[in-house]
Design an enzyme around this catalytic site. Structure first.
Site, PDB file in Angstrom:
ATOM      1  N   ASN A 168       0.860  -1.183   0.000  1.00  0.00           N
ATOM      2  CA  ASN A 168       0.000   0.000   0.000  1.00  0.00           C
ATOM      3  C   ASN A 168       0.896   1.233   0.000  1.00  0.00           C
ATOM      4  O   ASN A 168       1.399   1.671   1.044  1.00  0.00           O
ATOM      5  CB  ASN A 168      -0.914  -0.006   1.227  1.00  0.00           C
ATOM      6  N   GLU A 169       1.101   1.778  -1.189  1.00  0.00           N
ATOM      7  CA  GLU A 169       2.039   2.884  -1.369  1.00  0.00           C
ATOM      8  C   GLU A 169       1.418   4.212  -0.921  1.00  0.00           C
ATOM      9  O   GLU A 169       0.219   4.279  -0.642  1.00  0.00           O
ATOM     10  CB  GLU A 169       2.441   2.965  -2.840  1.00  0.00           C
TER      11      GLU A 169
END
Length: 632
Positions: A168-169
């Site tokens: 999850n950037e």
């Protein structure tokens, strides 16, 4: 009571105040791993006693690897039963061959599931085959399987350098579920060493979503090393924001953060604990606070006044240890005492520098090696690993060409060298991105690093017979991921210490090494020294240096060796001997500068720091600390 590695068993988890999540700091990474593994084991045992399954989400990589090794040990030696465990992998790269050594599925098998009794049907890996529509359907199945299993009981994960959780950037949606995502450039650069180059790193991955992760009952977040210190501070001392996805854990009632000392190094509770309330003032804290005050005010030590202390929340320090002039003079004397032109003294001694990679000696303490040799000490260098994975393929091919032509010119069995050259050429053509080298290529690359190390060591004044090439077995995998240090590695180091009988040993204490080799080598040396101490044999004084990534902070420095412009010029030439690492290194880390530039900038920055404190002005300085008897 002693721990299994021979070091005293003491309370190791120190709560860190001032963060927006329960945070615990550990002296050593193995203590952190043992603590986290015990939490997981307790959860498994408690649920098993109730006849319930334990659903665990796991990440991969160097950060949780030691925790998984401890869980495997508990399974083998303590009977920890994984029969009721259901495992969910938090993410997987898209676009890798099925047998790729970089796949998360293969990694978790090698580091955990192949070594415990988890049923294959209870291991859930995101399906990344097919086109985007097929992957999206697979992501929905992954969520359905998790829902059927009852949701996550425990998650073991790390935090990315950009604050990502799983994949999850930054700017990921808070209510996201398992999905296909595009990898952030920071994440891809961090993974580049695993893939032998940024160009080989996938651009996409499947990740468990933030909403899915945050529904877990317990989340154990781990961070190791100085390179994680900044993002840890941003995530857990700043606001919760989608810029730093890990910051969403602030609101989770079952989330805890576990750090080693370097990863905790920028938290207020560590850097400036006086800002959080009353503390017990030790000499170390006084030194740190006064040097911090110089940085905040831009003043030299002897220019600090009472108002500076009061204006920066140091009333308590001033009240109990003042006045300001006395405090400033006290720290000034401490800092003056760190300056040492003769780092091993004036009487002849035997000095041994341990170099994890074949160039760490000249990069990190080349000037000090010059000084040691100029002072007449018997100076040895031990190159602990071959460094062969950090050589470009084209360099190996060039050497194969050169040796073949050399043999032809001097009629030295040219047919054999031609055959070897053909094998090398064929192996390189067949090699897939990220795959380990064939054995003959590993030998050629190791030979390149060997010849460069000899040239660099001799350039700083060491004689050839005092250069030792240990080629420790733990490194001989041909990949970035190494084996755990074993007794064979320790025995090699012990034998060298017995042979050389050093009075002083210099050890890399740099925990920001992106490959982890510095940390592993330091731990191996400390175990070897401890073994000799336990046997009543001679042990050296141990001084720690840092490598190409980061320097000691001023308050940490115990010995600072001044270097002249000539010293630095000689050091630079010694670094230039490592031609395979010049201009462009295969594993440069996140710093775009060449290694010689990093070294010169670090050394000048240290000298500038002393000068700004009002201490003598030097051209450059190399810094060291003394080992306190505990592993890094």
């Amino acid at each position: 009571m002693d721990t299994k590695d021979g070091y005293p068993d003491q309370p190791v988890a120190a709560p860190v105040p001032g963060t927006l999540i329960d945070t615990f700091m550990f002296d050593r990474s193995d203590q952190l791993a043992a603590h986290v593994a015990q939490i997981v084991a307790d959860e498994i045992r408690q649920r098993s006693a109730l006849g319930q399954r334990t659903v665990i989400g796991v990440a991969t990589g160097s950060t949780p690897a030691e925790t998984y090794r401890e869980l495997i040990r508990m399974h083998r030696e303590e009977g920890l039963d994984f029969g009721g465990v259901v495992l969910f992998l938090l993410g997987e790269y898209v676009g890798l061959p099925e047998d790729s050594p970089q796949s998360h599925a293969r990694w978790i098998a090698q580091h955990l599931t192949d070594h415990v009794n988890i049923a294959p049907e209870n291991i859930h890996v995101p399906d990344v085959s097919g086109d985007s529509d097929q992957i999206a359907a697979a992501c929905r199945r992954h969520e359905d399987e998790l829902l059927t299993a009852g949701g996550l009981d425990v998650v073991v994960c790390g935090i990315g350098r950009n604050g990502h959780l799983a994949f999850n950037e930054p700017f990921s949606v808070r209510d996201s579920r398992t999905r296909l995502c595009t990898l952030d450039p920071v994440t891809r650069r961090a993974a580049a060493s695993d893939f032998f180059g940024l160009e080989n790193v996938p651009t996409h991955a499947v990740t468990m979503g933030l909403s899915t992760l945050l529904e877990a009952r317990t989340i154990l977040l781990l961070a190791l090393g100085e390179h994680k210190a900044g993002i840890v501070r941003s995530a857990f001392e700043g606001p919760a924001t989608d810029r730093v996805p890990a910051s969403y854990l602030q609101g989770h009632p079952g989330a805890s953060l576990f750090l080693d000392q370097p990863a905790a190094g920028m938290l207020t509770g560590i850097v400036a604990p006086w800002q959080l309330g009353n503390i017990h003032w030790t000499d170390a804290l006084i030194k740190r606070a006064v040097l911090w005050l110089c940085e905040q005010t831009g003043k030299a030590l002897l220019k600090l006044d009472e108002a500076d202390f009061r204006d920066h929340d140091l009333h308590q320090l001033l009240r109990h240890h003042g006045p300001a002039q006395r405090l400033a003079h006290r720290v000034f004397r401490w800092m003056m005492d760190t300056i040492e032109y003769h780092p091993a003294g004036r009487d002849k001694k035997v000095c041994l520098c341990f170099s994890p990679h074949p160039d760490d000696d000249v990069i990190s303490m080349g000037g000090t090696l010059i000084r040691l040799n100029d002072d007449g000490h018997e100076t040895h260098i031990a190159y602990m690993t071959s460094g062969n994975i950090a050589v470009f393929d084209h360099d190996a091919m060039q050497i194969a060409d050169l040796v073949t032509e050399y043999h032809r010119l001097f009629n030295i069995d040219p047919e054999v060298s031609e055959n070897i050259k053909s094998e090398v050429e064929r192996a390189l053509q067949q090699k897939q991105p990220g795959q380990p080298d064939a054995p003959e290529i590993q030998k050629i690359k190791g030979l390149i690093r060997w010849s460069e190390a000899r040239a660099g060591g001799k350039h700083v004044g060491c004689i050839e017979q005092n250069l030792h090439f240990l080629d420790l077995p733990f490194y001989r995998t041909g990949t970035v991921h190494k084996r755990p240090v074993g007794e064979e590695d320790i025995d090699i180091i012990v034998d060298l210490l017995r042979k050389v009988q050093p009075d002083v040993a210099f050890v890399a204490g740099d925990l920001a090494d992106p490959h982890g080799t510095h940390r592993v080598c330091a731990q191996a040396i400390f175990r070897a020294v401890d073994q000799l101490r336990s046997a009543g044999e001679k042990v050296p004084e141990v001084l720690l240096y840092r490598g190409a990534w980061q320097e000691y902070a001023l308050h940490e420095i115990e010995i600072a060796v001044p270097l002249s412009p000539q010293d630095m010029a000689t050091k630079r030439k010694a670094i230039f001997m490592h031609e395979s690492q010049k201009d462009e290194a295969l594993f440069p880390g996140s710093d775009p500068r060449e290694f010689w530039q990093r070294a010169e900038d670090r050394n000048r920055m240290t000298a500038d720091g002393y000068n700004q404190l009002g201490l003598p002005e030097y051209f450059s300085m190399e810094a060291f600390t003394r080992w306190d008897g505990q592993p890094v």
